[in-house]
Write an enzyme that holds these catalytic residues in place. Sequence first.
Site, PDB file in Angstrom:
ATOM      1  N   GLY A 159      81.153 -30.925  -6.351  1.00  0.00           N
ATOM      2  CA  GLY A 159      80.591 -29.998  -7.095  1.00  0.00           C
ATOM      3  C   GLY A 159      80.102 -28.847  -6.494  1.00  0.00           C
ATOM      4  N   SER A 198      77.083 -28.545  -5.162  1.00  0.00           N
ATOM      5  CA  SER A 198      75.659 -28.457  -5.332  1.00  0.00           C
ATOM      6  C   SER A 198      74.754 -28.749  -4.203  1.00  0.00           C
ATOM      7  CB  SER A 198      75.149 -29.411  -6.674  1.00  0.00           C
ATOM      8  OG  SER A 198      75.487 -30.751  -6.349  1.00  0.00           O
ATOM      9  N   GLY A 220      81.085 -36.055   4.723  1.00  0.00           N
ATOM     10  CA  GLY A 220      82.413 -35.488   5.148  1.00  0.00           C
ATOM     11  C   GLY A 220      82.632 -35.388   6.359  1.00  0.00           C
ATOM     12  N   THR A 221      81.764 -36.000   7.345  1.00  0.00           N
ATOM     13  CA  THR A 221      82.045 -35.829   8.819  1.00  0.00           C
ATOM     14  C   THR A 221      83.214 -36.939   9.405  1.00  0.00           C
ATOM     15  OG1 THR A 221      80.406 -37.394   9.596  1.00  0.00           O
ATOM     16  CG2 THR A 221      79.988 -35.056   9.241  1.00  0.00           C
ATOM     17  N   LEU A 222      83.278 -38.016   8.421  1.00  0.00           N
ATOM     18  CA  LEU A 222      84.124 -39.175   9.038  1.00  0.00           C
ATOM     19  C   LEU A 222      85.627 -39.216   8.155  1.00  0.00           C
ATOM     20  CD1 LEU A 222      81.347 -42.084   9.747  1.00  0.00           C
ATOM     21  CD2 LEU A 222      82.280 -40.202  11.097  1.00  0.00           C
ATOM     22  N   VAL A 261      87.307 -38.452   4.006  1.00  0.00           N
ATOM     23  CA  VAL A 261      86.957 -37.797   2.492  1.00  0.00           C
ATOM     24  C   VAL A 261      87.180 -39.183   1.357  1.00  0.00           C
ATOM     25  CG1 VAL A 261      88.160 -36.467   0.921  1.00  0.00           C
ATOM     26  CG2 VAL A 261      88.291 -35.580   3.227  1.00  0.00           C
ATOM     27  N   ARG A 281      64.711 -21.657 -11.118  1.00  0.00           N
ATOM     28  CA  ARG A 281      64.639 -20.979  -9.779  1.00  0.00           C
ATOM     29  C   ARG A 281      65.792 -19.799  -9.455  1.00  0.00           C
ATOM     30  NH1 ARG A 281      68.205 -23.549  -5.475  1.00  0.00           N
ATOM     31  NH2 ARG A 281      69.763 -23.334  -7.332  1.00  0.00           N
ATOM     32  N   TYR A 294      58.203 -35.268  -3.707  1.00  0.00           N
ATOM     33  CA  TYR A 294      59.126 -34.251  -3.871  1.00  0.00           C
ATOM     34  C   TYR A 294      58.327 -32.961  -3.964  1.00  0.00           C
ATOM     35  CZ  TYR A 294      63.507 -31.825  -5.745  1.00  0.00           C
ATOM     36  OH  TYR A 294      64.460 -31.314  -5.903  1.00  0.00           O
TER      37      TYR A 294
END
Lengths: 516, 516
Positions: free
Chosen positions: B122, B124, B251-253, B255, B372, B434
């Site tokens: 998405g 995001s 996403g480094t190894l 999809v 924001r 948070y």
Amino acid sequence: MTAERSWWGWGTTDRALPDDECVQLARLVPGLPDRPRSVPRVGDLALPPSRLAAPAALPVTTEPAVRAAHTYGKAYRDVVRALSGDLAGAPDAVAHPSTEDDVVRLLDWAGSAGVVVVPFGGGSSVVGGVEYRGDRPWLSLDLTRLDRVLEVDAVSRAARIQGGALGPVLEEQLRPHGLTLRHFPQSFEFSTLGGWLATRAGGHYATLHTHIDDLVESLRVVTPAGVSESWRLPGSGAGPSPDRLFLGSEGTLGVITEAWMRLQDRPRFRASTSATFASMVEATAAVRAIAQAGVHPANCRLLDPGEAALSGASTAGECVLVLGVESAGLPVEGRLAELTGLARDHGGVVAAAEDSAAGAWRSSFLRMPYVRDGLARMSAIVETFETACTWDRVAELYGTVQAEVGAAVREVTGAPGLVNCRFTHVYPDGAAPYFTVIAAGRPGSEVAMWDDVKTAATELLGRLGATVTHHHAVGRDHRPGYDRQRPEPFALALRAAKAALDPAGILNPGVLVDAV
Amino acid sequence: MTAERSWWGWGTTDRALPDDECVQLARLVPGLPDRPRSVPRVGDLALPPSRLAAPAALPVTTEPAVRAAHTYGKAYRDVVRALSGDLAGAPDAVAHPSTEDDVVRLLDWAGSAGVVVVPFGGGSSVVGGVEYRGDRPWLSLDLTRLDRVLEVDAVSRAARIQGGALGPVLEEQLRPHGLTLRHFPQSFEFSTLGGWLATRAGGHYATLHTHIDDLVESLRVVTPAGVSESWRLPGSGAGPSPDRLFLGSEGTLGVITEAWMRLQDRPRFRASTSATFASMVEATAAVRAIAQAGVHPANCRLLDPGEAALSGASTAGECVLVLGVESAGLPVEGRLAELTGLARDHGGVVAAAEDSAAGAWRSSFLRMPYVRDGLARMSAIVETFETACTWDRVAELYGTVQAEVGAAVREVTGAPGLVNCRFTHVYPDGAAPYFTVIAAGRPGSEVAMWDDVKTAATELLGRLGATVTHHHAVGRDHRPGYDRQRPEPFALALRAAKAALDPAGILNPGVLVDAV
């Protein structure tokens, strides 16, 4: 805790079954010999000469009795091999590190000397995880001197515990704090925290936190490439979990020397009961409803008619569901009522106040490995295998095991045997069935006979997409099923990770992956 | 669902704040300009020429508006950069695979052509996870056409879902089955299942199953070295979890094209309330008691006085604890009473029947990203950071952030700002605080100013042993903190795994680890 550990069988020697009980038990299985084979004295057995001479500064021994006691785990096939006096595969030496620095120095020496290192906690592996089947000289790395609770954080309910602590040893140190790890595998007395972590052990809780994995805050692991220590965190989303790579690594990537573990307040409120069901169909539906209701019982064990009979929970040919709820702070009657309501909704008959089935089940559970050893001395085949699958396949799995493992037993032994089942842990999306096989073996051929049955079982689990192990681990015995189950790209990644952390390939070779 | 997606800011254009509301909001922060900066039209902006010419058979476009919309994620610094018209880092092309085979062919082509591939769900990401900061030609791999629920297993309550399905798209397909994934991150409308999995997203549940990780049965992942597919299992102990290596791999190894996900029955019973506390000390003690009691509320959000005021939950300078319980099959009043009892035991004042704070909180929560963006147009600095630590350090962390991040804001902006806090998720052994920072920026310097504040925040989190991210992921923005946090032997293992699965180093370089 002063009783002597058995070198050949489960637990302590004082609880081994006497000969007359072995004979009595053997009536369960037609066709067994009329007396038990004798237990060899370890001093009488020939061990191969040790090929190792470790530097004197290292805590390494080549004492024969110690080597013998570190030759095997405690699977049925291990017990039979030990009873037959076969110690050809004994470790060349056994190390007893007292500090993490000892572990580092031992791995350094082993790496430079090309010595295979097999980590050994309580030695209760039932999957060939603590032996070695190759030709190189090998060291059994006994970690039980690393057994201290080093730090307790009562506010966060967590403790830093050394990997070599046996269950009772760590619980004893937590008790004064009013806290407990509450991880009670069947092997509790004879297995260590590090072993539980390295094998993703299944514990006390039948739902929710079924595996030790969920109780881990952080791990400290000595690898040949350095010491890995993750941060104590209640939760995190920072990359793939480092702990989850070491959990289940079975000594192939490093030696777990410490862990911060999540603890529980000792329960003050407890309630348990049992329900009986006319068939596995009804009982399975009830257990599924319970697992999906979000009530999270601590105990939710379903025994099929054979298992119920064997354990003394019921001899009426019915299924027995043992239920338990516990809490440190809140009364549990309401939750137990929710559970029994769900059981009744699915045809269950809930026990009256006195909960005899649950008590019978528990004492049978702890005695079972000793019974197994007694039957093994009578040349029975007596072993277990366990798995997990999603609910849509549970009935098929149960039926297929009864049929195909039953057929394999008949083919191998020439007679029918017992194939019993219980569900040890349940999930919203599935269950973990645990099977016990008891049949008549031919003296001298028991291991080969069991291996044939096991091959049939492993094949069918793989065919049905059920895991090769839910909590016993992979070791060497489950490699064929694991190799089939493990996605090939993950095998590539795991082999690469192993090569990076254990470049000399000394750590538990043959387990999980072959060295590159 | 027909509203147009914003290319520069959060969500859909119809919900972006009009100019007068931006001006009104800006009164929160003294020292801001008196009108919002205008939003550039994407057609007016210069994009660097594309360096890619993909084979015509591949679903790849170089259309400028599409490239612009895939240039950044949705962090504050992304919004400011987009508003400033900076598209220098735009992808050379964007791919829209419709099938897994498309993904395989795209990775094959990219690998052979040396093209960097950045998976995009998405879009995001708030941590720089979907942009690229290097010099190689790069492809943004938009997965949102892979958005189908392929299979539903109602018995096990699980579904096989494609990785590119946005939250509402997958929930819509599950609804007819009476089932729900019930994973509702703040980005729910604008993020995908694959993105949640790749980043270990935090969702609906404040306790117990806080991360998407726990809802995974199996994953299917296209890696350059082959397709990895794990078995559907409710639980397993067969080696290190293959899924846990891909969860958080960003996403480094590979999809993530499909996952079997655990679902819930749609809740029929719900109850919620709120309680106020005079101080964070009391409120934190109450939340800890609740988290350790084993009641597992679905909602358990603690707002500090600043956050309570900003969200409209309370302007009385008190802390607000929002509590909620839900169940599909069992009444929840008893559990809510247990929770309010624990809140009262620790000095909480429980709200009367009408639960206004919970409602105010929820609508504020969903509107916050649009606020924001409105404030960003007024040159305010407005961003969040989140973490988790064990209970023994929560009070110190809260105080240190107030002091040190407050000081950093004063130093960077010359004036005090707001530093608010809520606990989004809580655990028996800790909490996930948070933080929201709002301060006056200088037009044109906002990104640099925020980066200075963020550097101070990251440094202090690391010093206190709090995770660099609880559920926002690492991306590129959290690399310094992540590199400090990640155990070095695990970094070795992860780099080796990446080299094995992505030998050409094309997958999301710069995220998590540098290529070997």
